[in-house]
Write an enzyme that holds these catalytic residues in place. Sequence first.
Site, PDB file in Angstrom:
ATOM      1  N   ASP A  82      30.417  42.006  16.949  1.00  0.00           N
ATOM      2  CA  ASP A  82      29.249  41.175  16.645  1.00  0.00           C
ATOM      3  C   ASP A  82      28.679  41.552  15.288  1.00  0.00           C
ATOM      4  OD1 ASP A  82      29.188  39.703  18.908  1.00  0.00           O
ATOM      5  OD2 ASP A  82      27.471  40.719  19.820  1.00  0.00           O
TER       6      ASP A  82
ATOM      7  N   LYS B  59      28.489  34.547  14.687  1.00  0.00           N
ATOM      8  CA  LYS B  59      28.618  33.103  14.900  1.00  0.00           C
ATOM      9  C   LYS B  59      28.582  32.315  13.590  1.00  0.00           C
ATOM     10  CE  LYS B  59      28.078  33.272  19.608  1.00  0.00           C
ATOM     11  NZ  LYS B  59      26.926  33.688  20.349  1.00  0.00           N
TER      12      LYS B  59
ATOM     13  N   MET C 134      14.712  37.554  21.467  1.00  0.00           N
ATOM     14  CA  MET C 134      14.867  36.299  20.726  1.00  0.00           C
ATOM     15  C   MET C 134      13.524  35.588  20.531  1.00  0.00           C
ATOM     16  SD  MET C 134      18.482  35.151  22.362  1.00  0.00           S
ATOM     17  CE  MET C 134      18.237  36.000  23.894  1.00  0.00           C
TER      18      MET C 134
HETATM   19  N1  SAH Z   1      22.802  42.504  23.908  1.00  0.00           N
HETATM   20  C1  SAH Z   1      21.653  42.761  23.055  1.00  0.00           C
HETATM   21  C2  SAH Z   1      20.767  41.536  22.917  1.00  0.00           C
HETATM   22  C3  SAH Z   1      21.427  40.417  22.148  1.00  0.00           C
HETATM   23  S1  SAH Z   1      20.399  38.981  21.979  1.00  0.00           S
HETATM   24  C4  SAH Z   1      20.890  43.951  23.617  1.00  0.00           C
HETATM   25  O1  SAH Z   1      21.188  44.402  24.729  1.00  0.00           O
HETATM   26  O2  SAH Z   1      19.993  44.479  22.929  1.00  0.00           O
HETATM   27  C5  SAH Z   1      19.737  39.229  20.363  1.00  0.00           C
HETATM   28  C6  SAH Z   1      18.286  39.636  20.475  1.00  0.00           C
HETATM   29  O3  SAH Z   1      18.222  41.018  20.824  1.00  0.00           O
HETATM   30  C7  SAH Z   1      17.508  39.546  19.182  1.00  0.00           C
HETATM   31  O4  SAH Z   1      16.983  38.238  18.996  1.00  0.00           O
HETATM   32  C8  SAH Z   1      16.388  40.520  19.423  1.00  0.00           C
HETATM   33  O5  SAH Z   1      15.399  39.959  20.270  1.00  0.00           O
HETATM   34  C9  SAH Z   1      17.106  41.610  20.217  1.00  0.00           C
HETATM   35  N2  SAH Z   1      17.576  42.726  19.371  1.00  0.00           N
HETATM   36  C10 SAH Z   1      18.846  43.041  19.072  1.00  0.00           C
HETATM   37  N3  SAH Z   1      18.902  44.160  18.324  1.00  0.00           N
HETATM   38  C11 SAH Z   1      17.625  44.573  18.161  1.00  0.00           C
HETATM   39  C12 SAH Z   1      17.012  45.677  17.507  1.00  0.00           C
HETATM   40  N4  SAH Z   1      17.750  46.598  16.869  1.00  0.00           N
HETATM   41  N5  SAH Z   1      15.664  45.779  17.556  1.00  0.00           N
HETATM   42  C13 SAH Z   1      14.914  44.872  18.215  1.00  0.00           C
HETATM   43  N6  SAH Z   1      15.444  43.810  18.852  1.00  0.00           N
HETATM   44  C14 SAH Z   1      16.768  43.661  18.838  1.00  0.00           C
END
Ligand code: SAH
Length: 259
Positions: free
Chosen positions: A42, A63, A173
Site C-alpha cells: 500500500d 490506488k 477516514m
Molecule cells: N488498515 C488501516 C486503516 C486504513 S483506512 C489501519 O488499521 O490503520 C485509511 C485511514 O486510516 C486514513 O483515512 C486514516 O483515517 C487512518 N490512518 C492510517 N494511517 C494513519 C496514521 N498514521 N495516523 C492516523 N490515521 C491513520
Amino acid sequence: MSGLKTAPPGFVSFVGAGPGAADLITLRGAQRLACADVVLADALADPALRELAPQARWVEVGKRGFRAGATPQAQIDALLVASAQRHGHVVRLKGGDPSVFGRLEEEIEALQAAGIAFEVVPGVTAALAAAAATQRPLTRRGRGRSVTLATAMAQDGAVEAERPRAATEVFYMAGRQLAGLSRRLRSAGWLGQTPCSVVSNAGAADVLCSEHPLHDLASASVLHAGRPLVVTVGVGATAVGGVLPPKIAVFEPLAATPT
Ligand code: SAH
C-alpha cells in the site's frame, strides 16, 4: 499421467505494516517480509520497510496510477492472484492492520475463488497508535468499557449519523469530513462539549495531536491538512488526570523512537 505441469499453488501473507513507522511492524510480519518473493505494498506503508525484504520484487499498489475507468480494487485482487500463481510467496503489505478498513474481505474472496492459501498477520491499527501518541487509554476502568472503530464515510460519500454506541468512538477516514462529523455526532446525541482528540501520522516521528470539544472539531482541519488522521471521541479522548482545556491544545511532535 497427463504430463502437464501443475502451476505452483502460491501462498499469500496479508501483513499489517503498522502505521507510520517501520519499527511498528510485528516480528512475524518482518519474518514474512524476509522470505517473500513479491511484496504488494500500500502507498501508506513506510518505505523503510523495503529494507526488510531486499530480495523481493516490490510493487506499489496504491490506488493512484491505475488506468482510468478501471476498478482499482478489482485490479489489485487480480494482481494478487496472478502474483501468487506466478511466484511462490506473496506478502500483501497493508497499512495499520489488514482487518481494519483494509479491503481485506475482497482480497480474501479473490484468493478463495482461485484456491490460493493465505494467512493474516495482524498489525498496529491507527486508533491504537493514536492512543499511544496521546497517552490516552481507549478504555478506562468503570467508565470506558467499550470502543468502536468506525469510518466517517458512508458508502455513498455521506457522513454516517449513528447514536453513540460506545464510551469511546474512533473515526477513520474523517480528514475531509470534520465539520460534517461534528454536526452529525451532535445531532445523534453527543454533547457539544464531548472531548475529541485528533491525531495525524500516528506512529510516525512527525505525529501531530490536537484536542477539541466536539462543537469545534472543524478547527482541526488546518493543522492536520493533507495527513492521514483519526478522531477519537468520548472518554478515551480525555487526558489522564486532567480535564479538557477549553481551547485547542497542540502538542509538540513526540520524540522519535530511540535507535
Ligand atoms: N488498515 C488501516 C486503516 C486504513 S483506512 C489501519 O488499521 O490503520 C485509511 C485511514 O486510516 C486514513 O483515512 C486514516 O483515517 C487512518 N490512518 C492510517 N494511517 C494513519 C496514521 N498514521 N495516523 C492516523 N490515521 C491513520
